[in-house]
Motif scaffolding. Structure first.
Motif, PDB file in Angstrom:
ATOM      1  N   GLN A   2     -13.953 -33.499 -67.504  1.00  0.00           N
ATOM      2  CA  GLN A   2     -12.718 -34.216 -67.171  1.00  0.00           C
ATOM      3  C   GLN A   2     -12.822 -35.533 -66.914  1.00  0.00           C
ATOM      4  N   SER A   3     -11.978 -36.288 -67.385  1.00  0.00           N
ATOM      5  CA  SER A   3     -12.318 -37.947 -67.193  1.00  0.00           C
ATOM      6  C   SER A   3     -12.105 -38.147 -65.585  1.00  0.00           C
ATOM      7  N   VAL A   4     -12.303 -39.375 -65.271  1.00  0.00           N
ATOM      8  CA  VAL A   4     -11.953 -39.818 -63.907  1.00  0.00           C
ATOM      9  C   VAL A   4     -10.500 -40.152 -63.633  1.00  0.00           C
ATOM     10  N   GLN A   5      -9.686 -40.217 -64.837  1.00  0.00           N
ATOM     11  CA  GLN A   5      -8.461 -40.460 -64.653  1.00  0.00           C
ATOM     12  C   GLN A   5      -7.749 -39.116 -64.628  1.00  0.00           C
ATOM     13  N   ASP A   6      -8.227 -37.899 -65.266  1.00  0.00           N
ATOM     14  CA  ASP A   6      -7.626 -36.721 -65.022  1.00  0.00           C
ATOM     15  C   ASP A   6      -7.859 -36.033 -63.803  1.00  0.00           C
ATOM     16  N   SER A  67     -13.899 -46.395 -51.139  1.00  0.00           N
ATOM     17  CA  SER A  67     -14.708 -45.177 -51.071  1.00  0.00           C
ATOM     18  C   SER A  67     -14.219 -43.862 -51.652  1.00  0.00           C
ATOM     19  N   MET A  68     -12.948 -43.624 -51.627  1.00  0.00           N
ATOM     20  CA  MET A  68     -12.639 -42.453 -52.087  1.00  0.00           C
ATOM     21  C   MET A  68     -12.676 -42.578 -53.491  1.00  0.00           C
ATOM     22  N   LEU A  69     -12.315 -43.540 -54.137  1.00  0.00           N
ATOM     23  CA  LEU A  69     -12.450 -43.672 -55.672  1.00  0.00           C
ATOM     24  C   LEU A  69     -13.999 -43.470 -56.018  1.00  0.00           C
ATOM     25  N   MET A  70     -14.942 -44.189 -55.104  1.00  0.00           N
ATOM     26  CA  MET A  70     -16.295 -43.798 -55.206  1.00  0.00           C
ATOM     27  C   MET A  70     -16.707 -42.547 -55.193  1.00  0.00           C
ATOM     28  N   ASP A  71     -16.233 -41.583 -54.343  1.00  0.00           N
ATOM     29  CA  ASP A  71     -16.616 -40.184 -54.218  1.00  0.00           C
ATOM     30  C   ASP A  71     -16.132 -39.426 -55.168  1.00  0.00           C
ATOM     31  N   LEU A  72     -14.749 -39.652 -55.696  1.00  0.00           N
ATOM     32  CA  LEU A  72     -14.389 -39.036 -57.038  1.00  0.00           C
ATOM     33  C   LEU A  72     -15.219 -39.272 -58.204  1.00  0.00           C
ATOM     34  N   PRO A  80     -28.608 -37.792 -62.680  1.00  0.00           N
ATOM     35  CA  PRO A  80     -29.060 -37.906 -61.294  1.00  0.00           C
ATOM     36  C   PRO A  80     -28.484 -39.148 -60.596  1.00  0.00           C
ATOM     37  N   ALA A  81     -28.016 -39.122 -59.474  1.00  0.00           N
ATOM     38  CA  ALA A  81     -27.164 -39.997 -58.723  1.00  0.00           C
ATOM     39  C   ALA A  81     -27.474 -39.929 -57.310  1.00  0.00           C
ATOM     40  N   ARG A  82     -27.353 -41.135 -56.804  1.00  0.00           N
ATOM     41  CA  ARG A  82     -27.279 -40.919 -55.243  1.00  0.00           C
ATOM     42  C   ARG A  82     -26.240 -42.069 -54.544  1.00  0.00           C
ATOM     43  N   ARG A  83     -25.350 -41.289 -53.858  1.00  0.00           N
ATOM     44  CA  ARG A  83     -24.248 -41.820 -52.996  1.00  0.00           C
ATOM     45  C   ARG A  83     -24.708 -42.172 -51.730  1.00  0.00           C
ATOM     46  N   VAL A  84     -24.791 -43.458 -51.227  1.00  0.00           N
ATOM     47  CA  VAL A  84     -25.343 -43.707 -49.925  1.00  0.00           C
ATOM     48  C   VAL A  84     -24.727 -44.979 -49.278  1.00  0.00           C
ATOM     49  N   ASP A 230     -17.051 -34.894 -44.449  1.00  0.00           N
ATOM     50  CA  ASP A 230     -18.406 -35.428 -44.907  1.00  0.00           C
ATOM     51  C   ASP A 230     -18.874 -36.340 -43.970  1.00  0.00           C
ATOM     52  N   HIS A 231     -20.215 -36.251 -43.748  1.00  0.00           N
ATOM     53  CA  HIS A 231     -20.901 -37.367 -42.873  1.00  0.00           C
ATOM     54  C   HIS A 231     -22.378 -37.088 -42.990  1.00  0.00           C
ATOM     55  N   GLU A 232     -23.009 -38.526 -42.524  1.00  0.00           N
ATOM     56  CA  GLU A 232     -24.126 -38.627 -42.550  1.00  0.00           C
ATOM     57  C   GLU A 232     -24.846 -39.523 -41.425  1.00  0.00           C
ATOM     58  N   GLU A 233     -25.855 -39.391 -40.720  1.00  0.00           N
ATOM     59  CA  GLU A 233     -26.400 -40.216 -39.623  1.00  0.00           C
ATOM     60  C   GLU A 233     -26.548 -41.630 -40.127  1.00  0.00           C
ATOM     61  N   LEU A 234     -26.297 -42.677 -39.221  1.00  0.00           N
ATOM     62  CA  LEU A 234     -26.435 -44.070 -39.722  1.00  0.00           C
ATOM     63  C   LEU A 234     -27.041 -44.707 -38.383  1.00  0.00           C
ATOM     64  N   VAL A 235     -28.160 -45.252 -38.663  1.00  0.00           N
ATOM     65  CA  VAL A 235     -29.128 -45.928 -37.659  1.00  0.00           C
ATOM     66  C   VAL A 235     -28.900 -47.240 -38.023  1.00  0.00           C
ATOM     67  N   LEU A 236     -28.519 -48.065 -37.152  1.00  0.00           N
ATOM     68  CA  LEU A 236     -28.584 -49.578 -37.080  1.00  0.00           C
ATOM     69  C   LEU A 236     -29.834 -50.118 -36.366  1.00  0.00           C
ATOM     70  N   HIS A 237     -30.526 -50.995 -37.041  1.00  0.00           N
ATOM     71  CA  HIS A 237     -31.653 -51.383 -36.578  1.00  0.00           C
ATOM     72  C   HIS A 237     -31.389 -52.712 -35.730  1.00  0.00           C
ATOM     73  N   VAL A 238     -31.603 -53.351 -34.493  1.00  0.00           N
ATOM     74  CA  VAL A 238     -31.106 -54.306 -34.104  1.00  0.00           C
ATOM     75  C   VAL A 238     -32.442 -55.023 -33.111  1.00  0.00           C
ATOM     76  N   LYS A 239     -32.776 -55.793 -33.448  1.00  0.00           N
ATOM     77  CA  LYS A 239     -33.926 -56.400 -32.564  1.00  0.00           C
ATOM     78  C   LYS A 239     -34.876 -55.377 -32.036  1.00  0.00           C
TER      79      LYS A 239
END
Length: 352
Positions: A2-6, A67-72, A80-84, A230-239
């Motif tokens: 199916q197309s993205v529009q569909d 982000s919703m459009l990106m997921d779709l 092969p693709a990576r969403r990050v 949906d979720h993933e861990e996010l690690v922020l590096h600060v100093k």
């Protein structure tokens, strides 16, 4: 396939998303990339593969559905693709470059870029933003090699490309990267007047007391509504420190009071957190007193950072804001924090 529009139309019909003309206007660009990547490779000794399609840079205000459009879009791909999240990706790249340099590799960017382009055909980034000078100095070389290797990039951002790393240190060295993005990607503004994330939270209770099973259930419901689970861990590096957000998706983060205030974090850490998220769920805020004064002091600093950045806060706590800190050193100063927590519960708070 199916197309993205569909697929978009089907989800509107199912009630999973709301029809939005601005979102519909972005679909042909996503479909253009999907169709190009789905083309079978022409076989033959002297057949040269076709050039990869231009990528896509979708920018616009928060809550517009980028982000919703990106997921779709990613769901429609057969390559092969990576969403990050962009911030998480750059942290991975920086760590791998450091590892290779430590092993004696003089120019680690080339093998790092090759490893990425060998494993995927498309990189889908959420929330491209450049605030760190180390990232700013790296992205130009990295992305040039990714593009040259045929890797297609689709990204979302709250900023137009010309505003990336705005007012950053040595920004003139960053300008070639902006030119590269505009050359290799179609820049598309998602110019919607509707804030879909605000719509989902409109009129919803966002502060729950006490922090019991009912509160956990309500927060879980809001979390699923905002992130689809949906979720993933996010690690922020600060100093040299790490700020860990155990659950993160599309600008929405979820952590416990202890995750955020039980460790020796300071203003710079909380400012970085406030910049990285648009909605923050804080669970299990305890009563505060002289017994947990350090944690209370950090909580005050955290709320100040979130307030100034107008981050939407969803919280569960042992008591209402005015009753969280009623005695001991710091109780008087906490009155401002309680007032801010009340103000941040307003239906129109956040997403500016």
């Amino acid at each position: 396939m199916q197309s993205v529009q569909d697929i978009y139309a089907a989800r509107v019909a199912e009630g999973r998303i709301k029809e939005d003309p601005a979102q519909r206007a972005a679909l042909p660009e996503l479909e253009r990339i999907r169709v190009a990547l789905a083309e079978p490779a022409k076989k033959g000794l002297f057949r040269k593969p076709p050039p990869p399609p231009k990528g896509l840079y979708i920018w616009g205000g928060v809550g517009r559905g980028k982000s919703m459009l990106m997921d779709l879009f990613v769901e429609t791909l057969i390559v092969p693709a990576r969403r990050v999240h962009f911030h998480a990706f750059m942290q991975e790249i920086q760590a791998e470059i450091h590892r290779l340099r430590s092993g004696g590799v003089e120019d680690p960017v080339r093998p790092v870029a090759r490893a990425v382009s060998d494993s995927i055909k498309l990189l889908a980034f959420d929330e491209m933003q450049i605030t760190d000078i180390a990232d700013a100095m790296l992205v130009g070389r990295l992305f040039e090699q990714l593009f040259d290797a045929g890797c297609v990039v689709v990204t979302t951002s709250n900023r137009v490309p010309d505003d990336l790393y705005k007012d950053g240190l040595n920004r003139q060295l960053f300008l070639p990267f902006i030119a590269l993005l505009k050359d290799r990607m179609v820049v598309h503004e998602l110019a919607s007047d509707r804030d879909h994330r605000q719509d989902r939270l409109a009129g919803a209770q966002v502060y729950f007391s006490p922090a019991d099973a009912k509160a956990r259930g309500e927060i879980e419901r809001l979390w699923v509504e905002l992130t689809h689970g949906d979720h993933e861990e996010l690690v922020l590096h600060v100093k040299g420190r790490q700020v860990v957000l155990p659950r993160f998706h599309n600008g929405v983060a979820r952590a416990s009071f202890f995750d955020l205030c039980g460790r020796a974090l300071g203003p710079a850490d909380y400012l970085a957190l406030a910049e990285a998220v648009r909605v923050l769920v804080i669970e299990d805020i305890p009563r505060l007193s002289r017994q947990n004064f350090n944690e209370a002091r950090r909580f005050v600093t955290l709320i100040d950072a979130l307030y100034e950045a107008r981050v939407k806060v969803i919280a569960s706590a042992a008591a209402e804001p005015e009753m969280l800190y009623v005695e001991g050193t710091g109780a008087f100063e906490f009155e401002r924090t309680a007032s801010r927590l009340r103000e941040m519960q307003a239906a129109d708070w956040g997403f500016d």
